[in-house]
Design a protein around this motif. Sequence first.
Motif, PDB file in Angstrom:
ATOM      1  N   TYR A  32       0.846  -1.200   0.000  1.00  0.00           N
ATOM      2  CA  TYR A  32       0.000   0.000   0.000  1.00  0.00           C
ATOM      3  C   TYR A  32       0.879   1.246   0.000  1.00  0.00           C
ATOM      4  CZ  TYR A  32       0.764   0.459   5.103  1.00  0.00           C
ATOM      5  OH  TYR A  32       1.309   0.613   6.360  1.00  0.00           O
ATOM      6  N   PRO A  45       2.508   4.613  -0.522  1.00  0.00           N
ATOM      7  CA  PRO A  45       1.881   5.847  -1.005  1.00  0.00           C
ATOM      8  C   PRO A  45       2.669   6.481  -2.144  1.00  0.00           C
ATOM      9  CG  PRO A  45       3.099   6.278   1.011  1.00  0.00           C
ATOM     10  CD  PRO A  45       3.184   4.793   0.784  1.00  0.00           C
ATOM     11  N   ALA A  46       1.953   7.198  -2.984  1.00  0.00           N
ATOM     12  CA  ALA A  46       2.606   7.905  -4.087  1.00  0.00           C
ATOM     13  C   ALA A  46       3.241   9.202  -3.605  1.00  0.00           C
ATOM     14  CB  ALA A  46       1.591   8.191  -5.191  1.00  0.00           C
ATOM     15  N   GLY A  79      -7.934   4.326   2.091  1.00  0.00           N
ATOM     16  CA  GLY A  79      -8.660   3.578   1.070  1.00  0.00           C
ATOM     17  C   GLY A  79      -9.671   2.642   1.700  1.00  0.00           C
ATOM     18  N   ALA A 105       4.944   3.148  -5.781  1.00  0.00           N
ATOM     19  CA  ALA A 105       3.589   3.436  -5.309  1.00  0.00           C
ATOM     20  C   ALA A 105       2.655   2.291  -5.673  1.00  0.00           C
ATOM     21  CB  ALA A 105       3.091   4.734  -5.936  1.00  0.00           C
ATOM     22  N   ARG A 142      -0.294   0.096  -6.890  1.00  0.00           N
ATOM     23  CA  ARG A 142      -1.234   0.265  -8.004  1.00  0.00           C
ATOM     24  C   ARG A 142      -2.564  -0.428  -7.727  1.00  0.00           C
ATOM     25  NH1 ARG A 142       3.043  -1.241 -12.879  1.00  0.00           N
ATOM     26  NH2 ARG A 142       4.553   0.442 -12.453  1.00  0.00           N
ATOM     27  N   ASP A 143      -2.635  -1.113  -6.621  1.00  0.00           N
ATOM     28  CA  ASP A 143      -3.838  -1.864  -6.266  1.00  0.00           C
ATOM     29  C   ASP A 143      -5.009  -0.897  -6.073  1.00  0.00           C
ATOM     30  OD1 ASP A 143      -5.751  -3.587  -5.051  1.00  0.00           O
ATOM     31  OD2 ASP A 143      -4.121  -4.888  -4.391  1.00  0.00           O
ATOM     32  N   LEU A 144      -6.040  -1.045  -6.870  1.00  0.00           N
ATOM     33  CA  LEU A 144      -7.161  -0.118  -6.817  1.00  0.00           C
ATOM     34  C   LEU A 144      -7.862  -0.135  -5.463  1.00  0.00           C
ATOM     35  CD1 LEU A 144      -8.774  -0.634 -10.357  1.00  0.00           C
ATOM     36  CD2 LEU A 144      -7.305   1.231  -9.587  1.00  0.00           C
ATOM     37  N   GLN A 200      -6.233   2.506  -3.162  1.00  0.00           N
ATOM     38  CA  GLN A 200      -6.031   3.886  -3.594  1.00  0.00           C
ATOM     39  C   GLN A 200      -6.768   4.819  -2.648  1.00  0.00           C
ATOM     40  OE1 GLN A 200      -3.856   4.792  -6.131  1.00  0.00           O
ATOM     41  NE2 GLN A 200      -3.414   2.618  -5.805  1.00  0.00           N
ATOM     42  N   ARG A 228      -9.086   7.530  -0.982  1.00  0.00           N
ATOM     43  CA  ARG A 228     -10.316   8.224  -1.332  1.00  0.00           C
ATOM     44  C   ARG A 228     -10.073   9.722  -1.193  1.00  0.00           C
ATOM     45  NH1 ARG A 228     -14.402   4.962   2.525  1.00  0.00           N
ATOM     46  NH2 ARG A 228     -15.460   6.991   2.475  1.00  0.00           N
ATOM     47  N   THR A 255      -7.938  12.113   1.993  1.00  0.00           N
ATOM     48  CA  THR A 255      -6.525  12.479   1.860  1.00  0.00           C
ATOM     49  C   THR A 255      -6.196  13.777   2.594  1.00  0.00           C
ATOM     50  OG1 THR A 255      -7.028  13.551  -0.252  1.00  0.00           O
ATOM     51  CG2 THR A 255      -6.230  11.275  -0.335  1.00  0.00           C
TER      52      THR A 255
END
Length: 346
Positions: free
Chosen positions: A80, A82-83, A104, A258, A260-262, A265, A267, A271
């Motif tokens: 998980y 983060p970007a 998420g 980061a 990529r698992d939807l 991601q 919400r 954030t």
Amino acid sequence: MTDPATLRAALAAEAARLGFVAFGVAPADAAPLAGARLRQWLADGCHGDMIWMADTADRRASAPGLWPEVRSVIMLGTSYAPALDPRRHADHPDTGVISVYAQGSDYHDTIKKRLKALARWLVAQAPGAPLKVFVDTAPVMEKPLAEAAGLGWQGKHTNLVSRAHGSWLFLGALMTTLELPTDAAHGDRCGSCNRCQVACPTDAFPAPYRLDARRCISYLTIEHKGPVPVEFRTALGNRIYGCDDCLAACPWNRFARAARDLAFQPRAELTAPALADLLQLDDAGFRQVFAGSPIKRIGRDRLVRNCLYAAGNSGNAGLRPIVARLCDDADAAVADAARWALARLA
């Protein structure tokens, strides 16, 4: 499949297909020192209000203690990562900071579904071999077992560190009566680094590899009921659910891509939520905003309590009218936090 090595290879491929990015197998008697360390940690009171940790200590201490028939423990990890830097909102006091893992969907539900799918696949390949799946809520020592299965090592912040995924792995376990080829335990790669220790706002690490939960912001904002001790309220800053500071400080994160698992991601509304909005939530509004989120389990009162500490730390006098209305809240901890915040904003 009757050959254990062939079955293991196929199992790893199926796990990857289901979205797990880390896979390893540990023997049932792996991590023999974990039980003794757990008991000493409990004896020192470092678990705080988490009474269930003490109540389940005997089962938690080892895999056979939980399930005597187990022969192999399959450990799986999902990234998980983060970007963006989780600490980027530290200087935005009107914004509440939520730990990356909770921005998420609830990982418990997602990971358990994938584990059950993997379990069904394994049952089809090896009929008659009992198995059990676990995601965080059961008395399983996931991190020592993950280290024993070669997924990474427990860093000085006590969380698992992966050379490929940094400090950002959700862990799941599948225990089976099958004898599968095992992996070598992962060696410690922390070296002399102490960045995670230095990063902690509340000095929750009395020593490397040792966490005093009673001082940890994640514990204080999530597990701790009632008023947070005054000595920690300023250090909470604008963190309203969990804390990523020690994880984010780990230099191994530079190798993590980061996620990529939807399912994980973030919400948009989680954030950078505005404190002014969160402070006005009632029970119905709270359930609506946090539906499908792990935050839902702490309830409206505890979240609003946390937001009041953040409001008190914000220096924003514009929040005073909202805070003042909460001074007579039905929840005693919320009312106490509101009075504290109002005094800070005066």
